[in-house]
Design an enzyme around this catalytic site. Sequence first.
Site, short mmCIF file in Angstrom:
data_model
loop_
_atom_site.label_atom_id
_atom_site.label_comp_id
_atom_site.label_asym_id
_atom_site.label_seq_id
_atom_site.Cartn_x
_atom_site.Cartn_y
_atom_site.Cartn_z
N TYR A 54 69.65 70.35 -39.70
CA TYR A 54 69.89 70.17 -38.27
C TYR A 54 71.34 70.51 -37.91
O TYR A 54 72.21 69.64 -37.75
CB TYR A 54 69.52 68.75 -37.82
CG TYR A 54 68.02 68.49 -37.85
CD1 TYR A 54 67.10 69.52 -38.00
CD2 TYR A 54 67.51 67.19 -37.72
CE1 TYR A 54 65.74 69.29 -38.05
CE2 TYR A 54 66.14 66.95 -37.76
CZ TYR A 54 65.27 68.00 -37.92
OH TYR A 54 63.92 67.76 -37.96
N HIS A 132 60.91 69.04 -46.62
CA HIS A 132 60.79 69.43 -45.21
C HIS A 132 59.57 70.31 -44.92
O HIS A 132 58.85 70.07 -43.94
CB HIS A 132 62.07 70.14 -44.78
CG HIS A 132 62.37 70.07 -43.32
ND1 HIS A 132 63.65 70.10 -42.82
CD2 HIS A 132 61.57 69.96 -42.23
CE1 HIS A 132 63.62 70.01 -41.50
NE2 HIS A 132 62.37 69.93 -41.12
N SER A 212 57.94 66.03 -32.98
CA SER A 212 57.74 66.56 -31.62
C SER A 212 56.61 65.79 -30.93
O SER A 212 55.65 66.38 -30.43
CB SER A 212 57.46 68.07 -31.62
OG SER A 212 58.61 68.80 -31.95
N PRO A 213 56.71 64.45 -30.89
CA PRO A 213 55.62 63.64 -30.34
C PRO A 213 55.38 63.88 -28.85
O PRO A 213 54.31 63.53 -28.34
CB PRO A 213 56.08 62.21 -30.61
CG PRO A 213 57.57 62.29 -30.65
CD PRO A 213 57.87 63.62 -31.30
N LEU A 214 56.39 64.47 -28.17
CA LEU A 214 56.22 64.75 -26.73
C LEU A 214 55.90 66.23 -26.49
O LEU A 214 55.96 66.69 -25.35
CB LEU A 214 57.48 64.32 -25.97
CG LEU A 214 57.74 62.81 -26.07
CD1 LEU A 214 59.14 62.46 -25.58
CD2 LEU A 214 56.69 62.03 -25.27
N GLY A 215 55.59 66.91 -27.56
CA GLY A 215 55.23 68.33 -27.42
C GLY A 215 56.40 69.27 -27.63
O GLY A 215 56.27 70.48 -27.48
N1 LIG Z 1 59.54 67.76 -39.82
C1 LIG Z 1 59.69 68.83 -39.06
O1 LIG Z 1 59.41 69.97 -39.46
C2 LIG Z 1 60.20 68.65 -37.66
C3 LIG Z 1 60.15 69.71 -36.75
C4 LIG Z 1 60.62 69.49 -35.45
C5 LIG Z 1 61.13 68.24 -35.09
N2 LIG Z 1 61.20 67.24 -36.02
C6 LIG Z 1 61.72 65.90 -35.67
O2 LIG Z 1 61.02 65.41 -34.53
C7 LIG Z 1 61.96 65.00 -33.55
C8 LIG Z 1 61.39 65.10 -32.16
O3 LIG Z 1 60.95 66.40 -31.90
P1 LIG Z 1 61.57 67.29 -30.73
O4 LIG Z 1 62.93 66.82 -30.45
O5 LIG Z 1 61.31 68.69 -31.11
O6 LIG Z 1 60.59 67.07 -29.51
P2 LIG Z 1 60.01 65.86 -28.64
O7 LIG Z 1 60.45 64.56 -29.17
O8 LIG Z 1 58.58 66.13 -28.53
O9 LIG Z 1 60.68 66.16 -27.25
C9 LIG Z 1 62.04 65.98 -27.02
C10 LIG Z 1 62.28 66.27 -25.56
O10 LIG Z 1 61.63 65.29 -24.79
C11 LIG Z 1 62.52 64.74 -23.87
N3 LIG Z 1 62.27 63.30 -23.80
C12 LIG Z 1 62.25 62.42 -24.83
N4 LIG Z 1 61.94 61.19 -24.40
C13 LIG Z 1 61.78 61.28 -23.04
C14 LIG Z 1 61.45 60.36 -22.04
N5 LIG Z 1 61.19 59.08 -22.32
N6 LIG Z 1 61.39 60.80 -20.76
C15 LIG Z 1 61.62 62.11 -20.44
N7 LIG Z 1 61.92 63.04 -21.38
C16 LIG Z 1 61.99 62.63 -22.67
C17 LIG Z 1 63.90 65.00 -24.36
O11 LIG Z 1 64.67 65.09 -23.20
P3 LIG Z 1 66.26 65.26 -23.10
O12 LIG Z 1 66.51 66.56 -23.76
O13 LIG Z 1 66.47 65.31 -21.61
O14 LIG Z 1 66.90 64.11 -23.73
C18 LIG Z 1 63.73 66.27 -25.17
O15 LIG Z 1 63.96 67.39 -24.33
C19 LIG Z 1 63.17 65.90 -33.81
O16 LIG Z 1 64.33 65.41 -33.21
C20 LIG Z 1 63.20 65.91 -35.30
O17 LIG Z 1 63.85 64.73 -35.77
C21 LIG Z 1 60.74 67.43 -37.29
#
Ligand SMILES: NC(=O)c1ccc[n+]([C@@H]2O[C@H](COP(=O)([O-])OP(=O)(O)OC[C@H]3O[C@@H](n4cnc5c(N)ncnc54)[C@H](OP(=O)(O)O)[C@@H]3O)[C@@H](O)[C@H]2O)c1
Length: 287
Positions: A54, A132, A212-215
């Site tokens: 990261y 990973h 990416s629980p929020l997509g």
């Molecule tokens: N293992 C793997 O291969 C892998 C791959 C991808 C991700 N990950 C992990 O999964 C985590 C989460 O995934 P992600 O960051 O890709 O996507 P996500 O959690 O699905 O979405 C994050 C986005 O949602 C917004 N958000 C979050 N909570 C919110 C709320 N309560 N209300 C409104 N908007 C909200 C954030 O907004 P703001 O930007 O405005 O704050 C950000 O833009 C990563 O940080 C990482 O640690 C792991």
Amino acid sequence: MVLHRNLGPYDTTAIGLGEMPLTIEDNLGWQQGIDTIHAALDAGCRHIDTAWAYYCSGGEEQTGEKLVREALSSWHGPRDEVSVATKVGHYRNFTDGTPTWDVDGRPENLILRGKQSAKALGVEAIDLLYFHRPDPAVPYEESIEAIRQLVDEGVAKYAGVSNASIGQIDIARRILGDRLIAVQNQYSPIYRQTQDTLDYTGKVGLGFVCWSPLGGYRRKKDETVFDPFRAVAKAHGVSYQQIVLAWELAKGSHVFVIPGAHRPRTILDSLRSGEVRLTAQELAELG
Ligand SMILES: NC(=O)c1ccc[n+]([C@@H]2O[C@H](COP(=O)([O-])OP(=O)(O)OC[C@H]3O[C@@H](n4cnc5c(N)ncnc54)[C@H](OP(=O)(O)O)[C@@H]3O)[C@@H](O)[C@H]2O)c1
């Protein structure tokens, strides 16, 4: 209080902070990252998810882990209550001038990166170290043996696998035994293809961590998929993101979510999703 669940031996929060947006491309700067982590911890979050990879493509490596270390060491709360997960096996690159994620699952690379992760996090042993992503050029067994070596040598306390199929989870179970505590796979309303692994981890006693629980936020997505969640959110008077996370958490007591955030406001909202009580009818409607 933020909902707590057991992740292996850790009593931690079912809603963790996904650190990735704080240090990859388009992040809002180091201080914003520290402030976001502090806000999450102050609100009761006790799990942080980061990775060796990261950082911004072409920039300083491991900035995510370094940010987590600095945030935890400058935080005035109970550090020993916080579990930190990191991952090895990915690195950043450029493909046709675009920042990309490449894999290197060779055992010698994983062992080197695992030790670097512990150093960057400033810990003797990493709480939870994931492999990973499978490397198609390396037999899965060989990568997992390296993760086992890291646990056996005390570099990590427990292990996880990410982006893994049921077959790969079984290989990891065989090699890691009870050192394996979690599977981190993509899962959200727009990505349900991993439902089989969510169900399977529940049966075999592993935690399932939705990434990416929020997509996600880096690619354009079909927003209409979230319309049913918006409708339920209206009835509850909360954000639709809280409904999405609550729906995921309702999939099983072994399920965890790690929403990403660029700012305190969003993670503070997400941390409240454990308070949402969805009715059986709502859950049936959401699928
Ligand atoms: N293992 C793997 O291969 C892998 C791959 C991808 C991700 N990950 C992990 O999964 C985590 C989460 O995934 P992600 O960051 O890709 O996507 P996500 O959690 O699905 O979405 C994050 C986005 O949602 C917004 N958000 C979050 N909570 C919110 C709320 N309560 N209300 C409104 N908007 C909200 C954030 O907004 P703001 O930007 O405005 O704050 C950000 O833009 C990563 O940080 C990482 O640690 C792991």
